[in-house]
Design a protein around this motif. Structure first.
Motif, PDB file in Angstrom:
ATOM      1  N   ILE A 108      17.423 -38.696  54.240  1.00 44.44           N
ATOM      2  CA  ILE A 108      16.476 -37.588  54.326  1.00 44.44           C
ATOM      3  C   ILE A 108      16.379 -37.075  55.755  1.00 44.44           C
ATOM      4  O   ILE A 108      16.370 -35.859  56.001  1.00 44.44           O
ATOM      5  N   LEU A 109      16.327 -38.001  56.713  1.00 45.42           N
ATOM      6  CA  LEU A 109      16.238 -37.609  58.119  1.00 45.42           C
ATOM      7  C   LEU A 109      17.462 -36.816  58.562  1.00 45.42           C
ATOM      8  O   LEU A 109      17.358 -35.878  59.361  1.00 45.42           O
ATOM      9  N   ILE A 110      18.611 -37.202  58.038  1.00 49.95           N
ATOM     10  CA  ILE A 110      19.857 -36.528  58.431  1.00 49.95           C
ATOM     11  C   ILE A 110      19.988 -35.161  57.767  1.00 49.95           C
ATOM     12  O   ILE A 110      20.247 -34.152  58.423  1.00 49.95           O
ATOM     13  N   PHE A 111      19.772 -35.106  56.450  1.00 46.20           N
ATOM     14  CA  PHE A 111      20.069 -33.882  55.699  1.00 46.20           C
ATOM     15  C   PHE A 111      18.922 -32.870  55.664  1.00 46.20           C
ATOM     16  O   PHE A 111      19.157 -31.675  55.496  1.00 46.20           O
ATOM     17  N   PHE A 112      17.689 -33.337  55.838  1.00 40.37           N
ATOM     18  CA  PHE A 112      16.560 -32.413  55.754  1.00 40.37           C
ATOM     19  C   PHE A 112      15.879 -32.161  57.094  1.00 40.37           C
ATOM     20  O   PHE A 112      15.136 -31.185  57.229  1.00 40.37           O
ATOM     21  N   PHE A 113      16.130 -33.029  58.072  1.00 47.20           N
ATOM     22  CA  PHE A 113      15.510 -32.843  59.380  1.00 47.20           C
ATOM     23  C   PHE A 113      16.542 -32.777  60.507  1.00 47.20           C
ATOM     24  O   PHE A 113      16.194 -32.839  61.678  1.00 47.20           O
ATOM     25  N   SER A 114      17.804 -32.687  60.121  1.00 49.91           N
ATOM     26  CA  SER A 114      18.912 -32.444  61.057  1.00 49.91           C
ATOM     27  C   SER A 114      19.010 -33.479  62.176  1.00 49.91           C
ATOM     28  O   SER A 114      19.418 -33.155  63.292  1.00 49.91           O
ATOM     29  N   LEU A 115      18.659 -34.717  61.875  1.00 47.70           N
ATOM     30  CA  LEU A 115      18.855 -35.764  62.869  1.00 47.70           C
ATOM     31  C   LEU A 115      20.318 -36.203  62.868  1.00 47.70           C
ATOM     32  O   LEU A 115      21.075 -35.916  61.950  1.00 47.70           O
ATOM     33  N   SER A 116      20.694 -36.919  63.892  1.00 51.52           N
ATOM     34  CA  SER A 116      22.097 -37.259  64.116  1.00 51.52           C
ATOM     35  C   SER A 116      22.711 -38.073  62.966  1.00 51.52           C
ATOM     36  O   SER A 116      22.102 -39.023  62.475  1.00 51.52           O
ATOM     37  N   PRO A 117      23.924 -37.713  62.549  1.00 54.37           N
ATOM     38  CA  PRO A 117      24.648 -38.514  61.548  1.00 54.37           C
ATOM     39  C   PRO A 117      24.902 -39.939  62.015  1.00 54.37           C
ATOM     40  O   PRO A 117      25.235 -40.804  61.202  1.00 54.37           O
ATOM     41  N   TRP A 118      24.759 -40.175  63.329  1.00 57.00           N
ATOM     42  CA  TRP A 118      24.907 -41.540  63.835  1.00 57.00           C
ATOM     43  C   TRP A 118      23.903 -42.499  63.189  1.00 57.00           C
ATOM     44  O   TRP A 118      24.099 -43.719  63.213  1.00 57.00           O
ATOM     45  N   LEU A 160       8.125 -39.582  61.250  1.00 56.49           N
ATOM     46  CA  LEU A 160       9.096 -39.802  60.174  1.00 56.49           C
ATOM     47  C   LEU A 160      10.043 -40.950  60.501  1.00 56.49           C
ATOM     48  O   LEU A 160      10.373 -41.768  59.628  1.00 56.49           O
ATOM     49  N   VAL A 161      10.476 -41.027  61.758  1.00 54.49           N
ATOM     50  CA  VAL A 161      11.412 -42.071  62.161  1.00 54.49           C
ATOM     51  C   VAL A 161      10.795 -43.458  62.009  1.00 54.49           C
ATOM     52  O   VAL A 161      11.497 -44.436  61.718  1.00 54.49           O
ATOM     53  N   SER A 162       9.477 -43.551  62.175  1.00 52.22           N
ATOM     54  CA  SER A 162       8.818 -44.850  62.082  1.00 52.22           C
ATOM     55  C   SER A 162       8.675 -45.349  60.642  1.00 52.22           C
ATOM     56  O   SER A 162       8.419 -46.532  60.419  1.00 52.22           O
ATOM     57  N   MET A 163       8.850 -44.468  59.667  1.00 56.00           N
ATOM     58  CA  MET A 163       8.606 -44.840  58.277  1.00 56.00           C
ATOM     59  C   MET A 163       9.518 -45.953  57.752  1.00 56.00           C
ATOM     60  O   MET A 163       9.044 -46.941  57.184  1.00 56.00           O
TER      61      MET A 163
END
Length: 308
Positions: free
Chosen positions: A242-252, A184-187
């Motif tokens: 999407i990464l932050i709110f749906f996959f709980s990645l860092s708000p940074w 997902l991060v690579s997208m």
């Protein structure tokens, strides 16, 4: 040569000729995915410095080689001349022999193969297979009887191999695995690398059309291609949310939004322009968007790792 051309193509000597041959503004597509995949892996285990350096250099060599093949084959097909914008110009402006450019491209690939042997021996030999396929894609992007760059698949191919594949390899050689998060991060980076290629095709639309290419920019027209470029930027930033709110990645990860002004500059820089030289700042801004976005994305992972 007229005054405009002289200002666009200043006289260069020595190492600067060879540096321009690598088309340095495109190298961001090589080092950003390596940095991103490695930064993401830092949350799993300590970074293996030599593997990171080897992967970084190998990716830069493959990208530079791809640019040299582009230079050679566009010249061989009669597409480049001394007034062409966006090329290294080693052949048509500086008198470097075409065979030298082609040979240098293969030499760079050879050096990348040697680094790939070390990387594969240190991780998995499957990496060797993936690496060879990636190098073949780089060659056939402009080489061979049916160059990928002449089709509507240039953006997808470059985004997939330079964005998705390199990020996954960089992550895998550090952790020994691939994860949903690494995919997902690579997208967004894959999309932005595709945007670099699209911006190149928007700039070269008229010349490419005359040479018989069928790029996305040609098929949809200049105005729609610019809208597509804007949409690719928007999707990349939405993906961060999407990464932050749906996959709980860092708000940074919101740090990446600092690159938005460059994206806006890129889109505005294409609007109303028809001459390639007029669109060079817009293409540069597109590449800079990828660079800033990628660096800040990687930085967000390092920050979250340090403070966790």
């Amino acid at each position: 040569m007229n005054i405009q051309a002289q200002s666009a193509f200043p006289e260069e000597k020595g190492w600067r000729i060879w540096w321009r041959l690598t088309r340095p503004h495109t190298l961001t597509a090589a080092f950003v995915p390596v940095l991103l995949g490695t930064a993401l892996s830092a949350n799993q285990q300590p970074i293996h410095g030599l593997l990171f350096a080897s992967m970084l250099v190998a990716s830069l060599l493959i990208q530079a080689a791809t640019n040299m093949f582009n230079e050679y084959y566009d010249y061989a097909r009669g597409l480049d001349n001394q007034h062409s914008v966006g090329i290294g110009g080693a052949i048509v402006r500086h008198g470097v022999k075409p065979a030298t450019v082609l040979g240098l491209g293969f030499a760079f690939l050879g050096a990348a193969v040697l680094l790939g042997v070390y990387i594969s021996a240190s991780s998995s030999w499957w990496i060797a297979l993936v690496g060879l396929v990636s190098m073949a894609a780089g060659y056939f992007y402009t080489g061979g009887p049916y160059p990928i760059a002449y089709t509507p698949f240039g953006e997808i191919t470059s985004g997939f191999f330079m964005g998705f594949v390199i990020t996954q390899i960089s992550y895998f050689i550090q952790t020994g695995s691939i994860s949903l998060i690494s995919v997902l991060v690579s997208m967004p980076i894959s999309i932005l690398i595709g945007a670099i290629m699209l911006s190149n095709n928007i700039r070269d639309l008229d010349g490419d059309k005359k040479s018989g290419r069928k790029t996305v920019a040609i098929l949809v027209g200049r105005e729609k291609a610019i809208k597509l470029l804007a949409a690719m930027f928007i999707v990349s930033y939405v993906f961060i949310l999407i990464l932050i709110f749906f996959f709980s990645l860092s708000p940074w990860l919101l740090l990446t939004f600092a690159s938005i002004p460059k994206a806006i500059k890129a889109v505005k820089g294409f609007i109303g322009k028809t001459e390639p030289i007029q669109m060079m700042p817009a293409m540069k801004a597109t590449a800079q968007t990828n660079t800033i976005f990628g660096f800040l994305m990687a930085a967000s992972f390092f920050i979250s790792y340090v403070i966790s």
